[in-house]
Motif scaffolding. Sequence first.
Motif, PDB file in Angstrom:
ATOM      1  N   SER A   1       0.834  -1.190   0.000  1.00 26.50           N
ATOM      2  CA  SER A   1       0.000   0.000   0.000  1.00 26.50           C
ATOM      3  C   SER A   1       0.876   1.250   0.000  1.00 26.50           C
ATOM      4  O   SER A   1       1.720   1.407   0.894  1.00 26.50           O
ATOM      5  N   PRO A   2       0.707   2.152  -0.965  1.00 22.94           N
ATOM      6  CA  PRO A   2       1.478   3.404  -0.947  1.00 22.94           C
ATOM      7  C   PRO A   2       1.220   4.214   0.312  1.00 22.94           C
ATOM      8  O   PRO A   2       2.143   4.849   0.844  1.00 22.94           O
ATOM      9  N   GLU A   3      -0.033   4.174   0.803  1.00 21.13           N
ATOM     10  CA  GLU A   3      -0.349   4.927   2.021  1.00 21.13           C
ATOM     11  C   GLU A   3       0.391   4.368   3.231  1.00 21.13           C
ATOM     12  O   GLU A   3       0.912   5.122   4.064  1.00 21.13           O
ATOM     13  N   VAL A   4       0.466   3.053   3.326  1.00 15.74           N
ATOM     14  CA  VAL A   4       1.194   2.435   4.443  1.00 15.74           C
ATOM     15  C   VAL A   4       2.687   2.713   4.303  1.00 15.74           C
ATOM     16  O   VAL A   4       3.386   2.967   5.297  1.00 15.74           O
TER      17      VAL A   4
ATOM     18  N   ASP B   1       8.737   3.729   4.754  1.00 11.71           N
ATOM     19  CA  ASP B   1       9.485   2.615   4.169  1.00 11.71           C
ATOM     20  C   ASP B   1       8.629   1.982   3.073  1.00 11.71           C
ATOM     21  O   ASP B   1       7.731   1.193   3.356  1.00 11.71           O
ATOM     22  N   HIS B   2       8.932   2.339   1.829  1.00 11.42           N
ATOM     23  CA  HIS B   2       8.149   1.785   0.721  1.00 11.42           C
ATOM     24  C   HIS B   2       8.633   0.397   0.309  1.00 11.42           C
ATOM     25  O   HIS B   2       8.081  -0.201  -0.612  1.00 11.42           O
ATOM     26  N   LEU B   3       9.623  -0.130   1.001  1.00  9.86           N
ATOM     27  CA  LEU B   3      10.065  -1.511   0.777  1.00  9.86           C
ATOM     28  C   LEU B   3       9.696  -2.390   1.974  1.00  9.86           C
ATOM     29  O   LEU B   3      10.354  -3.392   2.237  1.00  9.86           O
TER      30      LEU B   3
ATOM     31  N   LEU C   1       3.283  -2.375  -7.832  1.00  8.30           N
ATOM     32  CA  LEU C   1       3.984  -1.096  -7.731  1.00  8.30           C
ATOM     33  C   LEU C   1       5.423  -1.304  -7.258  1.00  8.30           C
ATOM     34  O   LEU C   1       5.693  -2.186  -6.448  1.00  8.30           O
ATOM     35  N   GLY C   2       6.320  -0.486  -7.779  1.00  8.11           N
ATOM     36  CA  GLY C   2       7.711  -0.551  -7.336  1.00  8.11           C
ATOM     37  C   GLY C   2       8.371  -1.884  -7.604  1.00  8.11           C
ATOM     38  O   GLY C   2       9.153  -2.377  -6.782  1.00  8.11           O
ATOM     39  N   ALA C   3       8.087  -2.485  -8.744  1.00 10.60           N
ATOM     40  CA  ALA C   3       8.644  -3.806  -9.050  1.00 10.60           C
ATOM     41  C   ALA C   3      10.162  -3.742  -9.158  1.00 10.60           C
ATOM     42  O   ALA C   3      10.719  -2.839  -9.776  1.00 10.60           O
TER      43      ALA C   3
ATOM     44  N   LYS D   1       6.657   0.990 -17.104  1.00 13.02           N
ATOM     45  CA  LYS D   1       6.067   2.093 -16.336  1.00 13.02           C
ATOM     46  C   LYS D   1       7.063   2.765 -15.404  1.00 13.02           C
ATOM     47  O   LYS D   1       7.000   3.980 -15.188  1.00 13.02           O
ATOM     48  N   GLU D   2       7.983   2.003 -14.806  1.00 13.40           N
ATOM     49  CA  GLU D   2       8.945   2.611 -13.897  1.00 13.40           C
ATOM     50  C   GLU D   2       9.754   3.693 -14.608  1.00 13.40           C
ATOM     51  O   GLU D   2       9.940   4.797 -14.084  1.00 13.40           O
TER      52      GLU D   2
END
Length: 447
Positions: A51-54, A60-62, A86-88, A380-381
């Motif tokens: 989740s981008p919000e989390v 920490d997006h990882l 997302l963020g692959a 997309k990235e």
Amino acid sequence: MKRLIERGLMFGNLIEVASPALIERYNRALEHLTGKRTALEDLHIDISGYSPEVGDELGDHLYLNQNGVNRQFILLTTEQKTAPLLGAKFSTSRGILRQFIEENEAQLFALTARDAVAGELVNSVYAVETPERLFDIRKVVIEADTTEGTVRQAEKLGALVDRFQSEDDAWFDDVLIAEMITMAKKTGDVTRNPVKLRQMEFEQQNFWTAHFGGLYLFRGMDHPAVIASGDKTGLGKLPIKYTFDLNDRNQIAKFFEFNDLVEPIVKARGIDAAAILRQKMDFIVVDAAQEAGIDLSGATRADIRALARRYAGQLPEEFHGLQELLHWAEDGGKWPRITSDHPAYFYTLRAADHADRDLVNMLLSELAPKDVRQLFICHKELFYRLYAGWSETKKSYVADFLHREYQVDKVGTRKALFGHDAPLADDGTVPREDLIERVGPWGAVRR
């Protein structure tokens, strides 16, 4: 990025999680995997449960993808199979997750009705400190269970049931019977409704990774190679014969040709090659207009082509190369000799019909980045990264175009650009495409 988000071109098709019950299940799984919880009352998740919000909340997006390998996942619903990833960090991750969900859909549907399913894409590498470590990734195995261990408990219960049915004195074993009853309260009747997830392994031969500036590993080829998005000199010695970067155009062209990975757009059957070429030319005009500071607000295709006529002498070589090819395709003009040194070369190709066509189209989009539609669809990235540096007028034009021309029919657009139809019936004639088949895309590369 606001334009892209508003038009569903970024963070689109995520799964909303808003009910207290689902939030609690998500938190149980999150704590099970990471030891963390979220205080959010609603959020959106991708196919992996990220989740981008989390990510913003935790800073920490990882949080589900530490070190960029062995991605963890949280499944709250089988509907996640249609969501993006997302963020692959690896090009194969989304396909693996989707196949796992589809192959176990009935079981996952039953399990997620009561609990979240948490798991991990496991390989033998836990960190990639050097590019050489990427070659140790050979396969990915999926491990998954509910936060309460329902699958594991069901396996144990199944073993107890087998023991009960096979042992002569099992009817008198009160301990065994009590243990079966206790487990059955959690798992249900595994004899009628077996709770078992299919064990799945995925070979990792050819893939893209975001590590080290972006690398394409083609190991399962007759002529294997690594192709780097950045400077290859910083990669060190790799356990593969050839290492190229995007400046090695001739070598990449030979790599494509020797492995039968690409075909010219004008050779492909069942597509409107002229329309695709014209659209690519329009995108190149838009890019040139950005550099010239021309306002493209509300520009139509007619406006773009008027700009092309007015500034024809100032347009880059990519435009003129595609224009010559268009004249050949539409008007029977002179066959253009477009070598791999020509800036238009990679704009004229698409992946041939093989198992790695998505990976090859991804690489082609990086070699021909002015084709923003292909870039958005295939990589997309990179699209988002380049988009951030464009002028406001180009951002507006591209966002409007993708919303208007792509979002309304994603499947149809992908099929028109990258689909492969069966060969047409042979009527005894030799079409011009067969000439291309004999001499290679442009006569520039020989076997």
